[in-house]
Design an enzyme around this catalytic site. Structure first.
Site, PDB file in Angstrom:
ATOM      1  N   HIS A 100       0.887  -1.175   0.000  1.00  0.00           N
ATOM      2  CA  HIS A 100       0.000   0.000   0.000  1.00  0.00           C
ATOM      3  C   HIS A 100       0.920   1.219   0.000  1.00  0.00           C
ATOM      4  CE1 HIS A 100      -2.410  -2.918   2.423  1.00  0.00           C
ATOM      5  NE2 HIS A 100      -3.462  -2.337   1.912  1.00  0.00           N
ATOM      6  N   ASP A 103       2.336   1.942   3.349  1.00  0.00           N
ATOM      7  CA  ASP A 103       3.308   0.983   3.915  1.00  0.00           C
ATOM      8  C   ASP A 103       4.720   1.438   3.599  1.00  0.00           C
ATOM      9  OD1 ASP A 103       1.065  -0.617   4.288  1.00  0.00           O
ATOM     10  OD2 ASP A 103       1.436  -1.765   2.461  1.00  0.00           O
TER      11      ASP A 103
HETATM   12  C1  XLS Z   1      -7.608  -6.513   4.504  1.00  0.00           C
HETATM   13  C2  XLS Z   1      -7.114  -6.749   3.164  1.00  0.00           C
HETATM   14  C3  XLS Z   1      -6.008  -5.810   2.689  1.00  0.00           C
HETATM   15  C4  XLS Z   1      -5.848  -5.881   1.195  1.00  0.00           C
HETATM   16  C5  XLS Z   1      -5.071  -4.758   0.609  1.00  0.00           C
HETATM   17  O1  XLS Z   1      -8.369  -7.303   5.057  1.00  0.00           O
HETATM   18  O2  XLS Z   1      -6.712  -8.094   3.106  1.00  0.00           O
HETATM   19  O3  XLS Z   1      -4.823  -6.068   3.353  1.00  0.00           O
HETATM   20  O4  XLS Z   1      -5.255  -7.072   0.792  1.00  0.00           O
HETATM   21  O5  XLS Z   1      -5.619  -3.527   0.913  1.00  0.00           O
END
Ligand code: XLS
Ligand code: CA
Ligand code: CA
Length: 438
Positions: A100, A103
């Site tokens: 993301h 991140d």
């Molecule tokens: C949350 C999601 C998230 C997505 C990406 O539950 O798994 O991590 O994979 O935004």
């Protein structure tokens, strides 16, 4: 400088190995059906869980130290995470990562500063990628964490929030393309609602679709040729999420004409939260030509939330790999959207989490191939529908039959025979014999 000093490169040692820091089943170069194991299983590291999450929960702070020698929340820390990530991926033989925007860098005081930081860190990541096999599987924007997204991003009631989301989305697509990302994910964490009393569902869904359309147009305009993905999830954090499961997401994409550019990123733990098995959502995606990528993890049957555990259940990875093999493989990959349990707080635990996940999927692949070679399940399914292997059956399948002629056949037949046993217990026994029969 090594950030994982006492942790070695992880090698394949075979099923008899008792070395916790070795693969027992994942043998990257082993060829199966003409393809290396590492190409069947394009494993990815999730930046958020592996490099950022410390095990913090609502009852207490994190237990794991992910500072990598720098002050958390600084750009020096952001760079240290890149160093740690690359050392980690190289030691495990991982060739992909997912991220993301937030991140990668701490958010700045405004969008301009955040964008500058993203430019700087993606330059650094690119320089680290050079000369390595490491690639970006997919990128995404975090459009759910900041308080401004309390009512969603694409589904927000506020046009200001909607535009802020668009700015973040545009930049995240830029970063993904810059890093050569193969996909771009939309996970609609807060794209849903808490109560219909304050919600115009149709308006919200149309706005989400419009934002996705703009993302596709922009991505294509800057040369992105990969897939966009919706990642379905039924709930958490919102009570009702619009991308409930694979079937709901496919209907949404078709409704708004987005199905040519989008596929699905199926997460195991999200499928089970929706009351399905992992393999169910994989099958729904596959039969609709929408199976794109996978978030590889598992939940806990006794807990009703998204625990994002490393996959250990070989029964499940086998059935998942069976679906993936039957679908002809994944254009995307298997992203470990998984985190260590809070008491597993050491750097060695990070390695052991990935070893567990990679071995579980490698074993799943081996056993799925064994099930195909065994042939009994495919044979049974084929025979189960054999009554359609007739002139009338072919007419029905071709959409050329009429109710009148079917009715005539039934009336002429008199007593309709029973359809034949489903033989579930026999089939479950076949799976056990292939999994554990030696
Ligand atoms: C949350 C999601 C998230 C997505 C990406 O539950 O798994 O991590 O994979 O935004
Ligand atoms: Ca999850
Ligand atoms: Ca996920």
């Amino acid at each position: 400088m090594s950030l994982f000093k006492n942790l070695p490169e992880i090698k394949y040692e075979g099923p008899k190995s008792r070395n916790p820091l070795a693969f027992k089943y994942y043998d990257a170069e082993r060829v199966i059906y003409g393809k290396k194991m590492k190409d069947h299983l394009k494993f990815a590291m999730a930046w958020w869980h592996n490099l950022s999450a410390t095990g913090q929960d609502m009852f207490g702070p994190g237990t794991a130290d992910k500072s990598f020698g720098e002050e958390v929340g600084t750009m020096a820390h952001a760079r240290a995470k890149v160093d740690a990530g690359f050392e980690f991926m190289q030691k495990l033989g991982l060739e992909y990562f997912c991220f993301h925007d937030v991140d990668l860098v701490p958010e700045g005081k405004d969008l301009e500063e955040t964008h500058q930081r993203l430019d700087e860190i993606t330059d650094y990541i690119k320089s680290k990628m050079a000369g390595t096999p490491i690639k970006c599987l997919w990128g995404t924007a975090n459009l759910f964490g900041n308080p401004r997204y309390m009512n969603g991003a694409g589904s927000s009631n506020s046009i200001d929030v909607y535009c802020h989301a668009a700015a973040q989305l545009k930049k995240a697509i830029d970063c993904t393309v810059k890093l050569g990302g193969q996909g771009y994910v939309f996970w609609g964490g807060r794209e849903g609602y808490e109560t219909l009393l304050n919600t115009d569902m149709k308006f919200e869904q149309e706005n989400i679709a419009a934002l996705m359309r703009m993302a596709v147009d922009y991505g294509r305009s800057i040369g992105f040729t990969g897939d966009f993905y919706i990642e379905p999830k039924p709930k958490e954090p919102m009570k009702h999420q619009y991308d409930f499961d694979a079937a709901t997401s496919i209907a949404f994409l078709r409704q708004y004409g987005l199905d040519r550019d989008f596929k699905l990123n199926i997460e195991a733990n999200h499928a089970t939260l929706a009351g399905h098995t992992f393999e169910h959502d994989l099958r729904v995606a596959a039969i609709n030509g929408m199976l794109g990528s996978v978030d590889a993890n598992q939940g806990d049957d006794m807990l009703g939330w998204d625990t994002d555990q490393f996959p250990s259940n070989v029964y499940s990875t086998t059935l998942a790999m069976l679906e993936i093999l039957r679908a002809g493989g994944l254009r995307g990959g298997l992203n470990f959207d998984a985190k260590n349990r809070r008491p597993s707080y050491t750097h060695q635990d990070m390695f052991e989490g990935f070893i567990l996940g990679m071995d579980s999927f490698a074993l799943g692949l081996i056993k799925a191939v064994a099930l195909i070679e065994d042939g009994r399940i495919d044979q049974f399914v084929k025979e189960r529908y054999a009554s359609f292997d007739s002139e009338l059956g072919r007419k029905i399948r071709a959409g050329k039959a009429t109710l009148e002629e079917l009715s005539k056949k039934a009336v002429q037949a008199g007593n309709t025979p029973l359809p034949g046993s489903g033989k579930q217990e026999y089939l479950e026994g076949v799976i056990n014999s292939v999994l554990f029969g030696g």
